[in-house]
Design an enzyme around this catalytic site. Structure first.
Site: not given
Ligand code: NAD
Ligand code: UFG
Length: 337
Positions: A153, A149, A126
């Site tokens: 990644k 989050y 992302s």
């Protein structure tokens, strides 16, 4: 020539659209999804759209034995790894669950791949890994995600880079998505968030269909063209074709390489709202509220590397994105339910 691709998270929003493109390109799909954030109806609809079957396994990535059974007895050429939890606020509130699901889930998958001699993987990363680096974002910008989050990644990217450095037979593509929106042009598959949407376009579409009252614009005092946040929205089918381009690049790839998947153009919240109103054919109620904590003013890609090395560019416009989102939402007002 058609390959057999293991798609994790294939019942989800981006996964289901990528499955359509993979099947249409002649590939065979084995899909693993625990359906924690998706519906089996998405898989049925992908099969209906393409007239092809998917070998679907309702399995959690943390279930190493179950995953082993999926790899056993068949040849898998490559993995596209979408499965993960992705709600930013939920990640902050439930860090252990997010690290366990996303990071441990990936480790279990990689271990299983290794045991079965599968060493080609495309990973869903992302733009959030860039943290507060200034746009346009290039792949060599410093990495530093801010929330839980995003850090899942970033950690997975680092694990994959370390793996490629240690074991040169691995070929790994990190795809850093910007803001995926839109739906398949048939209106049969699309984004179906559980509960109240966190993201702008699903929220707008639920207002348009009457499920929500009015759009809340999170701040109009940013240093941008109209004061609202600017993002690089990319049509989910362009994103899907980016995965095909990444797969095709694997045979020439050495080690691990990151690519942005974005259009390179930023649009504001008000520009997105205007395009949605054009697609829906009516004015949509909105109010300006406080900024959402943690939001960036501006984020958009420099998409040059994907163009040069993958021969991929995004083709669809903001109006395409809104028309396709609206077709999906208006034909499926309650999503897959
Ligand atoms: P999604 O939630 O619709 O799809 C993810 C799928 O993975 C779901 O079907 C879910 O059930 C499955 N899943 C989650 N954990 C699993 C587990 N442990 N085992 C098996 N299946 C599991 O999300 P999406 O929008 O399609 O995103 C796909 C990927 O792209 C995710 O990794 C996400 O973090 C990443 N990504 C998404 C966006 C976005 O805005 N949508 C942006 C950047 C990156
Ligand atoms: N916004 C609103 N109202 C809403 C929702 C969003 O005004 O109801 C605004 C946001 O402030 C932002 C823009 O619309 O300016 C886009 O917001 P989204 O929530 O749709 O997308 P984000 O860019 O915040 O989030 C995306 C991904 C996350 C990822 C994050 C950081 O959805 O997974 O980018 O890269 F972590």
């Amino acid at each position: 020539m058609g390959q057999t691709i293991l798609v994790t998270g294939g019942a989800g929003y981006i996964g289901s659209h990528t499955c359509v493109e993979l099947l249409n390109a002649g590939h065979t799909i084995v899909c693993v999804d625990n359906l924690s954030n998706s519906s089996p109806v998405a898989i049925e609809r992908v099969q209906e759209l393409t007239g092809k079957e998917i070998a679907f396994h309702e399995i959690d990535l943390l279930d190493a034995a179950g995953l082993d059974g999926v790899f056993a007895g068949r040849r898998i050429d490559a993995v596209i790894h979408f499965a993960g939890l992705k709600a930013v606020g939920e990640g902050q509130a439930q860090p252990l669950r997010y690290y366990q699901n996303n990071v441990t889930g990936t480790l279990v998958l990689l271990d299983c791949m290794k045991r079965h001699g599968v060493t080609d993987i495309v990973f869903s990363s992302s733009a959030t890994v860039y943290g507060r680096a200034p746009a346009p974002l290039r792949e060599d910008a410093p990495i530093g995600a801010e929330g839980v989050y995003g850090r899942t990644k970033e950690m997975i990217e680092r694990i994959l880079q370390d793996l490629a450095a240690a074991e040169p037979n691995w070929r790994i593509v990190l795809l850093r998505y910007f803001n995926p929106v839109g739906a398949h042009e048939s209106g049969r598959i699309g984004e179906d968030p559980r509960g109240i949407p966190n993201n702008l376009v699903p929220y707008i579409m639920q207002v348009a269909v009457g499920r929500l009252d009015k759009i809340r614009v999170f701040g109009n005092d940013y240093d941008t063209k109209d004061g609202t946040g600017v993002r690089d929205y990319i049509h989910v089918l362009d994103l899907a074709s980016g995965h095909l381009a990444a797969l095709e690049s694997l045979p020439k790839l050495k080690g691990c390489r990151a690519f942005n998947l974005g259009t390179g153009t930023g649009y504001s919240v008000l520009e997105m709202l205007g395009a949605a109103e054009r697609a829906v054919g009516k004015t949509l109620a909105h109010e300006v509220v406080d900024r959402r904590p943690g939001d960036l003013a501006v984020s958009y890609a420099d998409p040059t590397r994907a163009k040069t090395e993958l021969n991929w560019t995004a083709k669809k416009t903001l109006d395409d994105m809104c028309q396709d989102s609206w077709r999906w939402q208006s034909q499926n007002p309650s999503g897959y339910e």
